[in-house]
Write a protein that holds these residues in place. Structure first.
Motif, short mmCIF file in Angstrom:
data_model
loop_
_atom_site.label_atom_id
_atom_site.label_comp_id
_atom_site.label_asym_id
_atom_site.label_seq_id
_atom_site.Cartn_x
_atom_site.Cartn_y
_atom_site.Cartn_z
N ALA A 60 1.38 5.24 0.50
CA ALA A 60 0.74 6.31 1.26
C ALA A 60 1.66 7.52 1.30
O ALA A 60 2.88 7.38 1.19
CB ALA A 60 0.41 5.83 2.67
N LYS A 109 -9.76 -2.40 0.24
CA LYS A 109 -9.74 -1.97 -1.16
C LYS A 109 -8.60 -2.66 -1.92
O LYS A 109 -8.77 -3.09 -3.06
CB LYS A 109 -9.58 -0.45 -1.21
CG LYS A 109 -9.65 0.14 -2.58
CD LYS A 109 -9.56 1.65 -2.49
CE LYS A 109 -9.44 2.27 -3.86
NZ LYS A 109 -9.20 3.72 -3.78
N THR A 110 -7.44 -2.79 -1.28
CA THR A 110 -6.30 -3.45 -1.92
C THR A 110 -6.59 -4.93 -2.15
O THR A 110 -6.25 -5.49 -3.18
CB THR A 110 -5.04 -3.27 -1.06
OG1 THR A 110 -4.86 -1.88 -0.79
CG2 THR A 110 -3.82 -3.78 -1.77
N ILE A 153 0.86 -1.18 0.00
CA ILE A 153 0.00 0.00 0.00
C ILE A 153 0.89 1.23 0.00
O ILE A 153 1.78 1.36 0.85
CB ILE A 153 -0.94 0.01 1.23
CG1 ILE A 153 -1.88 -1.19 1.18
CG2 ILE A 153 -1.72 1.31 1.29
CD1 ILE A 153 -2.81 -1.31 2.35
N VAL A 196 -3.15 4.34 7.43
CA VAL A 196 -3.71 3.26 6.62
C VAL A 196 -4.82 2.62 7.45
O VAL A 196 -4.60 2.21 8.59
CB VAL A 196 -2.62 2.23 6.25
CG1 VAL A 196 -3.23 1.05 5.51
CG2 VAL A 196 -1.54 2.88 5.39
N ASP A 200 -8.64 0.87 3.47
CA ASP A 200 -7.53 0.82 2.50
C ASP A 200 -7.09 -0.62 2.26
O ASP A 200 -6.84 -1.02 1.12
CB ASP A 200 -6.34 1.65 3.01
CG ASP A 200 -6.69 3.12 3.17
OD1 ASP A 200 -7.49 3.62 2.37
OD2 ASP A 200 -6.15 3.74 4.10
#
Length: 169
Positions: A98, A117-118, A96, A110, A114
């Motif tokens: 950021a 979604k990943t 991820i 995070v 998040d």
């Protein structure tokens, strides 16, 4: 000879009315339980709200069929969740990106959304409620995150938080 009405409410051993619960009722019982309640509670709340019904042979038969269908649906859902847990275990790690400063401190954090979604980007239907973070992720690094998929099926996923790559001008 007394006239017996159709769907006449049966009296319980304590003088209350016997009803068959069609839904879970807190502090009373689960769906499918035969309970004895006071007449006013049954007549004014349980029956009008559709939480209970009169225990006729027909209703008992319908309830058994419904329980069987719910059991089959639960088994199918369990099998799907086990397959998804195995798929998550095969994912080496999630990355991820950021916004972060030079020291690795994130400008935001995070969150469960998040991570969800990943995972959805990898065709794994994990909702944000399933992600269990111990605290907020506010620094870059490698984290091990627990996933509670439901029905006591859990999994773990490694999440690597990296700084967002910015183009130098």
């Amino acid at each position: 000879m007394p006239v017996r009405r159709r769907n006449q409410v049966l009296k319980g051993k304590n003088g209350g009315m016997q009803l068959l619960l069609t839904d879970d009722v807190q502090h009373l019982g689960k769906q499918g339980d035969l309970v004895e309640v006071k007449h006013g509670y049954g007549r004014n709340y349980l029956l009008p709200q559709g939480l209970a019904t009169v225990p006729t042979p027909h209703n008992l038969k319908l309830l058994e069929l419904h329980k069987k269908r719910v059991g089959q649906a639960r088994e199918a859902k369990l099998a799907d969740l086990k397959v998804m847990s195995e798929q998550i275990a095969r994912v080496p790690q999630l990355t991820i990106e950021a916004n972060a400063n030079e020291e690795g401190h994130l400008y935001g954090s995070v969150t469960e959304a998040d991570i969800s979604k990943t995972l959805k980007g990898k065709n794994l239907k994990v909702e944000p409620e399933m992600v269990k973070l111990e605290g907020m992720i506010k620094q870059c690094g490698l984290y091990e995150v627990d996933l509670n998929l439901g029905y006591d099926i859990t999994s773990k996923v490694k999440v690597m938080v990296v700084p967002l790559k910015q183009d130098k001008k």
